[in-house]
Design an enzyme around this catalytic site. Structure first.
Site, short mmCIF file in Angstrom:
data_model
loop_
_atom_site.label_atom_id
_atom_site.label_comp_id
_atom_site.label_asym_id
_atom_site.label_seq_id
_atom_site.Cartn_x
_atom_site.Cartn_y
_atom_site.Cartn_z
N CYS A 1 13.55 10.27 7.27
CA CYS A 1 13.36 9.85 8.40
C CYS A 1 14.76 9.77 9.30
O CYS A 1 14.69 9.97 10.51
CB CYS A 1 13.18 7.99 8.18
SG CYS A 1 14.10 7.52 7.03
N LYS B 1 0.86 -1.12 -0.11
CA LYS B 1 0.00 -0.10 0.05
C LYS B 1 0.97 1.27 -0.01
O LYS B 1 1.53 1.71 1.19
CB LYS B 1 -0.86 0.06 1.15
CG LYS B 1 -2.07 1.27 1.04
CD LYS B 1 -2.64 1.43 2.30
CE LYS B 1 -1.90 2.69 2.95
NZ LYS B 1 -1.74 3.91 2.34
N GLU C 1 9.99 0.80 10.45
CA GLU C 1 11.00 1.91 10.36
C GLU C 1 10.31 3.20 10.85
O GLU C 1 9.36 3.47 9.87
CB GLU C 1 11.63 1.83 9.16
CG GLU C 1 13.00 2.72 9.10
CD GLU C 1 12.89 4.05 8.90
OE1 GLU C 1 12.58 4.62 9.65
OE2 GLU C 1 13.74 4.59 7.64
N GLU D 1 9.78 14.54 16.05
CA GLU D 1 9.99 14.46 14.55
C GLU D 1 9.13 15.52 13.89
O GLU D 1 8.00 15.67 13.79
CB GLU D 1 9.85 13.17 13.97
CG GLU D 1 10.49 12.93 12.62
CD GLU D 1 9.91 11.58 12.22
OE1 GLU D 1 9.01 10.91 12.06
OE2 GLU D 1 11.29 11.41 11.65
N GLU E 1 -1.14 7.68 0.40
CA GLU E 1 -2.29 8.10 -0.15
C GLU E 1 -1.80 9.36 -0.89
O GLU E 1 -2.29 9.51 -1.97
CB GLU E 1 -3.55 8.60 0.76
CG GLU E 1 -3.09 9.22 1.80
CD GLU E 1 -2.62 8.50 2.97
OE1 GLU E 1 -1.95 7.50 3.11
OE2 GLU E 1 -2.82 9.06 4.17
N GLY F 1 6.75 4.75 8.46
CA GLY F 1 5.91 5.67 8.63
C GLY F 1 6.24 6.44 10.11
O GLY F 1 7.19 6.17 10.98
N GLY G 1 3.16 3.04 13.67
CA GLY G 1 3.82 2.01 13.92
C GLY G 1 3.44 1.17 15.20
O GLY G 1 3.35 0.07 15.12
P1 NAI Z 1 1.70 7.88 8.39
O1 NAI Z 1 2.49 6.96 9.35
O2 NAI Z 1 0.17 8.21 8.78
O3 NAI Z 1 1.63 7.22 6.82
C1 NAI Z 1 2.43 6.29 6.59
C2 NAI Z 1 1.86 5.09 5.92
O4 NAI Z 1 0.97 4.70 6.87
C3 NAI Z 1 0.95 5.56 4.86
O5 NAI Z 1 0.94 4.72 3.78
C4 NAI Z 1 -0.36 5.71 5.43
O6 NAI Z 1 -1.56 5.71 4.55
C5 NAI Z 1 -0.36 4.52 6.25
N1 NAI Z 1 -1.19 4.44 7.48
C6 NAI Z 1 -1.67 5.55 8.13
N2 NAI Z 1 -2.36 5.25 9.19
C7 NAI Z 1 -2.66 3.89 9.37
C8 NAI Z 1 -3.13 2.90 9.97
N3 NAI Z 1 -3.96 3.19 10.76
N4 NAI Z 1 -3.04 1.62 9.77
C9 NAI Z 1 -2.27 1.09 8.53
N5 NAI Z 1 -1.65 1.99 7.86
C10 NAI Z 1 -1.65 3.49 8.00
O7 NAI Z 1 2.50 9.16 8.32
P2 NAI Z 1 1.87 10.94 7.92
O8 NAI Z 1 0.77 10.91 8.51
O9 NAI Z 1 1.89 10.90 6.43
O10 NAI Z 1 3.07 11.61 8.44
C11 NAI Z 1 3.02 12.07 9.90
C12 NAI Z 1 4.33 12.14 10.41
O11 NAI Z 1 4.79 10.86 10.51
C13 NAI Z 1 5.45 13.09 9.44
O12 NAI Z 1 5.44 14.25 9.95
C14 NAI Z 1 6.67 12.13 9.98
O13 NAI Z 1 6.96 12.85 11.33
C15 NAI Z 1 6.17 10.79 10.19
N6 NAI Z 1 6.69 9.88 8.84
C16 NAI Z 1 7.87 9.26 9.16
C17 NAI Z 1 8.17 8.56 8.10
C18 NAI Z 1 9.63 7.73 8.03
O14 NAI Z 1 10.26 7.63 6.97
N7 NAI Z 1 10.03 6.94 9.08
C19 NAI Z 1 7.88 8.69 6.84
C20 NAI Z 1 6.36 9.47 6.74
C21 NAI Z 1 6.08 10.24 7.87
#
Ligand code: NAI
Ligand code: MG
Length: 493
Positions: A291, A182, A257, A389, A185, A235, A240
């Site tokens: 990240c 996935k 991660e 972060e 979005e 993410g 996580g």
């Molecule tokens: P997010 O963690 O919500 O999104 C990452 C992925 O997880 C996307 O594919 C999203 O659709 C999916 N996701 C979101 N909620 C989920 C759920 N309940 N169950 C399963 N999958 C789910 O990250 P977001 O909201 O886009 O960004 C928020 C913060 O997260 C950023 O400001 C940053 O601090 C951090 N982040 C860290 C990343 C990394 O590389 N470790 C990458 C992206 C964001």
């Protein structure tokens, strides 16, 4: 908006069992170009029905049909063909990645080269997965066989869209798993273009499925699905943690991660010019949406004033602008949501610390999610801008007096993904390397990442390792096989 802009909106479908399909409910959502805030695509909004369909396809492909019979050599060749195709299409893919994510085109080109290299690396590794002969004391041959873990659910973020897909798909395919991926979005487009390469490369239907949609509706059903054997997630820390809970009921293997708040430590004896460039590169690459961003910049007191001045002066020259222009060093943030988040941290920083440069949006730009490269200084390590972060171009400069204090500040966050140390004294640098609690430590550099070396975090930055030989381990089970060699087996009954 004229008809021209509307005509540019492309309708995509997701990819299940070797076919491009609509979501079962037929719903779509718009995907934008963050530099113009305009829609560039319509993408299916998947939910649990689509996840069910994709998981069923992945499970069927894992259990029967050509995939279980496909040799490691053939899996390797498929990966090499994918690498070649990505290189061939890299102009199209980089442009699309840059448009959809906002990252500078030059960085998107590097990403595509890394995507191809990742497929090549795991293409080569697929024939080097070795088992063991175990020295049991019985008259027996004891073996450890390595077998694919099964159906892998893979949920990825928007900062390196196709590269994150490659980090997940390549080792899984090499191991003989099947996948339900996935994309985030915000940035599903390059993964959907990439899906067109799969059949040509010789991948049977159902081995890789791509479900598009939002986290709650399309991500969560993957993390809790009983037929998914493993979840790999990159993410936010909060999602996580939710994934671990969702995966618990069916005891899935999980790798995470989750980013960090990585320290970039500068001792007074570091090469000064390289240090300034390394501090800027460490925190501002990819608009700071990284990240491993070196967002806490720890500077030894004797050079602190000079360092602050030089870093701020150079930050002011960073060219923020349209991602497709080759001179651009920093594009817009990926989305309105991320823009609002980073803007709010810029405002918070003004209350918590002193502002050296930036702190808002570039004045001359009237649309798009652009923010200025921002540096705060005299930041307390307990401040929220030093602990949370931000995932944008916002740096926190923190002075320190000596090595022990640098290490203490560096380790004082819940995260432990990455760190860097700059010094010409190898004894000091290596002592600090040993003392840092982080999964990746650079010395006199920050950010270079190679597929040959393991990537992952300590503490709340996650667990499991991607890339390198460890990357494939996470997609393998170990089967112990005991072959009795006594004509009459020894026993008690
Ligand atoms: P997010 O963690 O919500 O999104 C990452 C992925 O997880 C996307 O594919 C999203 O659709 C999916 N996701 C979101 N909620 C989920 C759920 N309940 N169950 C399963 N999958 C789910 O990250 P977001 O909201 O886009 O960004 C928020 C913060 O997260 C950023 O400001 C940053 O601090 C951090 N982040 C860290 C990343 C990394 O590389 N470790 C990458 C992206 C964001
Ligand atoms: Mg989120």
């Amino acid at each position: 908006m004229g008809s021209e802009a509307e005509a540019a909106v492309r309708r995509y479908r997701m990819y299940i069992n070797g076919e491009f399909v609509e979501s079962e409910r037929g719903s779509h959502y718009p995907v934008s170009d963050p530099s113009t805030e305009e829609s560039i695509a319509e993408v299916p909004s998947g939910d649990e029905k689509d996840v069910d369909r994709a998981v069923a396809a992945a499970k069927a492909a894992f259990d029967s049909g050509p995939w279980p019979e496909t040799t490691a050599q053939e899996r390797g060749r498929i990966l090499f063909r994918l690498a070649e195709r990505v290189r061939k299409e890299s102009v199209m893919l980089s442009e699309l990645e840059s448009r959809n994510s906002g990252k500078p085109i030059v960085e998107a080109e590097y990403d595509m080269a890394d995507v191809a290299t990742c497929f090549e690396y795991y293409g080569g590794l697929s024939t080097k997965v070795l088992g063991h002969v175990n020295p049991v004391p019985d008259n027996a041959l004891s073996l450890s066989l390595r077998e694919p873990v099964g159906v892998a659910g893979q949920i990825i973020p928007w900062n390196y869209p196709l590269l994150m897909a490659a980090w997940k798909l390549a080792p899984a395919i090499a191991a003989g798993c099947t996948c339900v991926l996935k994309p985030a979005e915000q940035t599903p487009l390059t993964a959907l273009e990439f899906a067109h390469f799969l059949t040509d490369a010789g991948l049977p239907p159902g081995v890789v499925n791509i479900v598009t949609g939002f986290g709650e509706s399309a991500g969560a059903p993957i993390a809790s699905h009983p037929d998914v054997n493993k979840v790999a997630f990159t993410g936010s820390a909060s999602v996580g943690k939710a994934i671990v809970k969702m995966a618990a009921d069916t005891v899935k293997r999980v790798t995470l991660e989750l980013g960090g708040k990585s320290p970039n430590i500068f001792f007074a004896d570091a090469d000064f010019e390289s240090a300034i460039d390394g501090a800027l590169f460490g925190v501002f690459i990819n608009q700071g949406e990284v990240c491993s961003a070196g967002s806490r910049i720890l500077v030894e007191k004797p050079i602190y004033p000079k360092f602050l001045e030089a870093m701020a002066a150079k930050a002011r020259t960073i060219r923020v602008g349209p991602p497709l222009e080759r001179q651009t060093k920093m594009g817009p943030l990926v989305s309105k949501e991320q823009f609002d988040r980073v803007r709010s941290y810029q405002e918070l920083g003004k209350k918590e610390a002193k502002l050296a440069t930036g702190g808002g949006c570039p004045a001359r730009i009237t649309r798009g999610y652009y923010v200025e490269p921002t540096i705060f200084y005299d930041v307390e390590n307990s401040a929220r801008i030093a602990q949370e972060e931000i995932f944008g171009p916002v740096a926190a400069l923190i002075p320190f007096s000596n090595e022990a204090e640098a290490v203490r500040i560096a380790n004082a966050t819940p995260y432990g993904l990455a760190a860097a140390v700059w010094s010409r004294d190898i004894f000091k640098a290596f002592r600090v390397v040993k003392a840092l609690r982080a999964g990746i430590v650079w010395v006199n550099h920050m950010q270079p990442t190679f597929v040959e070396a393991p990537w992952g975090g300590y503490k709340q930055s996650g667990f499991g390792r991607e890339l390198g030989p460890s990357g494939i381990e996470e997609y393998l089970e170990t089967k112990q096989v005991h072959i009795n060699l006594n004509e009459k087996p020894i026993g008690w009954y």
